[in-house]
Design a protein around this motif. Structure first.
Motif, mmCIF file in Angstrom:
data_model
loop_
_atom_site.group_PDB
_atom_site.id
_atom_site.type_symbol
_atom_site.label_atom_id
_atom_site.label_comp_id
_atom_site.label_asym_id
_atom_site.label_seq_id
_atom_site.Cartn_x
_atom_site.Cartn_y
_atom_site.Cartn_z
ATOM 1 N N VAL A 116 0.886 -1.096 0.218
ATOM 2 C CA VAL A 116 0.019 0.039 -0.374
ATOM 3 C C VAL A 116 0.682 1.632 0.245
ATOM 4 O O VAL A 116 0.957 2.822 -1.088
ATOM 5 N N VAL A 117 1.585 1.047 1.044
ATOM 6 C CA VAL A 117 2.663 2.212 1.162
ATOM 7 C C VAL A 117 3.606 2.495 -0.415
ATOM 8 O O VAL A 117 3.463 3.728 -0.871
ATOM 9 N N ASN A 118 3.642 1.729 -0.899
ATOM 10 C CA ASN A 118 4.617 1.491 -2.138
ATOM 11 C C ASN A 118 3.885 2.203 -3.679
ATOM 12 O O ASN A 118 3.988 3.041 -3.767
ATOM 13 N N THR A 119 2.334 1.646 -3.290
ATOM 14 C CA THR A 119 1.632 2.132 -4.626
ATOM 15 C C THR A 119 1.149 2.903 -4.263
ATOM 16 O O THR A 119 1.264 4.522 -5.009
ATOM 17 N N ALA A 120 0.939 3.530 -3.124
ATOM 18 C CA ALA A 120 1.001 5.544 -2.739
ATOM 19 C C ALA A 120 1.711 6.642 -3.246
ATOM 20 O O ALA A 120 1.792 6.977 -3.904
ATOM 21 N N VAL A 121 3.239 6.082 -3.110
ATOM 22 C CA VAL A 121 4.303 6.573 -3.140
ATOM 23 C C VAL A 121 4.360 7.066 -5.376
ATOM 24 O O VAL A 121 4.998 7.829 -5.510
ATOM 25 N N ALA A 122 4.375 5.629 -5.303
ATOM 26 C CA ALA A 122 4.259 5.783 -7.069
ATOM 27 C C ALA A 122 2.731 6.316 -7.481
ATOM 28 O O ALA A 122 3.557 7.705 -8.285
ATOM 29 N N VAL A 123 2.063 6.615 -6.893
ATOM 30 C CA VAL A 123 1.005 7.458 -7.460
ATOM 31 C C VAL A 123 1.145 8.925 -7.262
ATOM 32 O O VAL A 123 1.160 9.921 -8.005
ATOM 33 N N LEU A 124 2.017 9.258 -5.858
ATOM 34 C CA LEU A 124 2.479 10.724 -5.474
ATOM 35 C C LEU A 124 3.397 10.970 -7.462
ATOM 36 O O LEU A 124 3.044 12.491 -7.054
ATOM 37 N N ILE A 125 4.679 10.405 -6.905
ATOM 38 C CA ILE A 125 5.013 10.087 -8.556
ATOM 39 C C ILE A 125 4.500 10.868 -9.729
ATOM 40 O O ILE A 125 4.840 11.812 -10.788
ATOM 41 N N ALA A 126 3.644 9.854 -10.225
ATOM 42 C CA ALA A 126 2.788 9.769 -11.574
ATOM 43 C C ALA A 126 2.264 10.420 -11.628
ATOM 44 O O ALA A 126 2.096 11.188 -13.236
ATOM 45 N N LEU A 127 1.559 10.305 -10.808
ATOM 46 C CA LEU A 127 0.150 11.553 -10.676
ATOM 47 C C LEU A 127 -0.280 11.781 -9.473
ATOM 48 O O LEU A 127 -0.996 11.787 -8.825
ATOM 49 N N PRO A 128 0.025 13.561 -9.944
ATOM 50 C CA PRO A 128 0.054 14.086 -8.438
ATOM 51 C C PRO A 128 -1.135 14.865 -8.578
ATOM 52 O O PRO A 128 -1.295 14.563 -7.196
ATOM 53 N N ARG A 129 -2.140 14.866 -9.305
ATOM 54 C CA ARG A 129 -3.379 14.923 -9.158
ATOM 55 C C ARG A 129 -4.227 14.269 -8.783
ATOM 56 O O ARG A 129 -4.789 14.550 -7.932
ATOM 57 N N ALA A 130 -3.731 12.999 -8.516
ATOM 58 C CA ALA A 130 -4.569 12.137 -7.614
ATOM 59 C C ALA A 130 -3.941 11.705 -6.009
ATOM 60 O O ALA A 130 -4.323 11.305 -5.410
#
Length: 539
Positions: free
Chosen positions: A187-201
């Motif tokens: 979950v933490v890894n996925t959230a970090v990936a989202v913050l990097i690739a999808l900053p609007r989300a």
């Protein structure tokens, strides 16, 4: 009319991203990165971001097939990096074996692209990202669960196992087992990936991180802890790397004699510590009984020898008292693939010609055993079996006060294997609220209390000695022991719900018309088109 072209959209992608070979190498490297979180490097903190490159790569795949391939190659890279020490035994055979197991991550790669990739030129919406933060970790857990089957290698190297020395993670282990920790790490890894690739989300990603943080804090503050019920003195004999079964036995005998007068309640020898069948070698049995009488404690040995009754070779844990064997013995149930037996030997028997695979299959036990010294009930496990949460949990439910794993990693003495193996005992202790002794022939020997915390000092691979540990006992049953593997059961339910929702939305999409029906315009005189040859008004 002037047409403006956005060069960022029209420019070709870098060859490094479009080349299938370079992308394959990147997938293998990204999958190998999480192995650094495990012993021997033990960079446990790296586990919380180690999957991010792999997630970003699978997300950027041009097709679903490519994303599945990224998941497959990443899984193979993870298997090779984590088990690279098997090269001395399997040699080149480790590559096809890693590719076989890596295929378990192909659906995970597809799932990452499906939920985080979005349509071309369009990022996924907030709801889809929220679903990814739930389902991508569940998909990872399914890959771990599948490879945990003993015939596929067992649960060695689960992502949550990298947190064996992180105290808050051990508290989570007591609630949901190692599976819960794996789930939250992804979950933490996925959230970090989202913050990097999808900053609007970022909102759902930040919410997920907050939930993990608050949940871990709540478990830390309010989850129950085991209650101490007493103390027991456990002696461990580690002879070191000695060539020859008789020389090893003599060394173990000398080290055990040094324990006389130290008040030990139990003496533990490692796996394959006795290479003679006690029925066919009564002299060895008498020497062991004399040792027990001299030390004033029962001796738990492990016999690795061909049975006198002709039923093949087995690895058998035997408790020896002053009068000989005490109670029932235990035959190792879960054998190491290729190390102690070859799956489908008629098909894969050629592995013996390229490595140190088992030339003969060991005899497999069919039930677990609780042993008793009269004052202490102990549950024996042999080597590889300490990786299986269900086995230690079953022993705790059966009344064991102490878990004992007899091990030998002498074949992999100067590799990551001894440290990886010793770390597993901390997880089993935290899961069951039972202290655990990990006793080896050549190191690493370690002891943990009922919360997975180390007791005393570990015996490294260079030691040849006997040591006594004051081990605190604990009573009661942990939440994980009571409720079992609810974490991966929940993951299965969530994935099933996601699949049903996907099927439902696709069915509705097919049933709906592509657009509103257009009403035909009546052809009246007022709507009659002007021929091109008619002059325009006003000219």
């Amino acid at each position: 009319m002037t047409v403006t072209v956005d060069r960022r959209l029209s420019a070709p992608r870098s060859p490094r991203l479009t080349s299938p070979w370079m992308r394959g190498v990147a997938a293998v490297a990204a999958g190998a990165l999480p192995a650094l979180a495990f012993p021997a490097p033990s960079l446990w903190w790296l586990a919380y971001v180690a999957l991010v490159p792999w997630l970003l790569l699978a997300r950027s795949a041009g097709t679903a097939r490519r994303a599945a391939l990224d998941g497959w190659l990443g899984g193979a890279g993870f298997m090779i990096a984590l088990h690279h020490w098997l090269w001395s035994s399997l040699h080149v055979f480790i590559v096809p074996l890693a590719l076989f197991l890596g295929a378990l991550w192909a659906p995970w790669g597809w799932l990452v692209r499906r939920l985080l990739g979005g349509a071309p030129g369009r990022d996924p919406g907030g709801r889809q990202v929220a679903a990814a933060l739930v389902l991508v970790p569940c998909g990872w857990l399914m890959a771990e669960l599948a490879r945990s089957w003993q015939y596929l290698g067992g649960p060695w190297g689960l992502l949550g196992a990298s947190q064996w020395q992180f105290t808050p993670a051990l508290r989570l282990v007591s609630v949901g087992g190692v599976w819960l920790v794996s789930l939250l790490v992804v979950v933490v890894n996925t959230a970090v990936a989202v913050l990097i690739a999808l900053p609007r989300a970022r909102n759902p990603a930040c919410a997920a991180l907050a939930v993990v943080g608050l949940g871990t804090s709540a478990v830390w503050l309010w989850a129950p802890v085991p209650k101490r019920t007493g103390t027991v003195r456990i002696a461990v004999v580690q002879p070191g790397l000695i060539v020859g079964p008789q020389a090893r036995f003599d060394r173990e005998e000398r080290l055990t004699r040094q324990l006389a007068g130290q008040g030990a309640d139990l003496v533990v020898w490692g796996e394959s510590s006795v290479s003679f069948d006690l029925t066919s070698r009564p002299d060895i049995a008498r020497r062991l009984a004399a040792l027990s009488s001299e030390v004033g404690a029962d001796v738990l040995v492990n016999v690795d020898a061909r049975r006198a009754d002709g039923r093949g070779i087995s690895k058998t844990s035997v408790l020896i008292g002053p009068d000989g064997p005490v109670g029932a013995s235990y035959d190792k149930m879960r054998l190491v693939p290729f190390g102690e037996y070859i799956p489908a030997r008629s098909l894969l028997g050629w592995a013996t010609s390229v490595g140190k695979a088992a030339g003969e299959d060991r005899r497999r036990g069919d039930h677990q055993v609780i042993m008793s010294t009269g004052t202490l009930r102990l549950g024996p496990l042999v080597c590889f079996e300490s990786a299986f949460p269900d086995m230690s949990r079953r022993l705790a439910d059966g009344g064991a006060q102490l878990l004992v794993a007899q091990s030998s990693t002498s074949t992999f003495q100067h590799s990551w294997a001894p440290a990886q193996h010793a770390s597993l005992a901390a997880l089993r202790s935290a899961e069951t609220w039972r202290p655990m002794v990990h006793a080896t022939l050549t190191g690493i020997t370690a002891v943990y209390d009922a919360q997975g915390r180390p007791v005393g000092s570990r015996l490294g691979t260079s030691r040849s000695t006997a040591a006594v540990y004051e081990v605190p006992l604990a009573g009661g049953h942990s939440p994980y022991d009571r409720y079992g593997d609810w974490a991966w059961h929940l993951a299965v339910i969530l994935l099933a719900a996601g699949a049903v929702y996907e099927a439902f939305t696709r069915t509705r999409r097919v049933q709906q018309p592509s657009g509103p029906a257009r009403r035909p315009v009546p052809r009246t005189r007022s709507h009659r088109p002007c021929p091109a040859r008619w002059p325009a008004r006003g000219r």
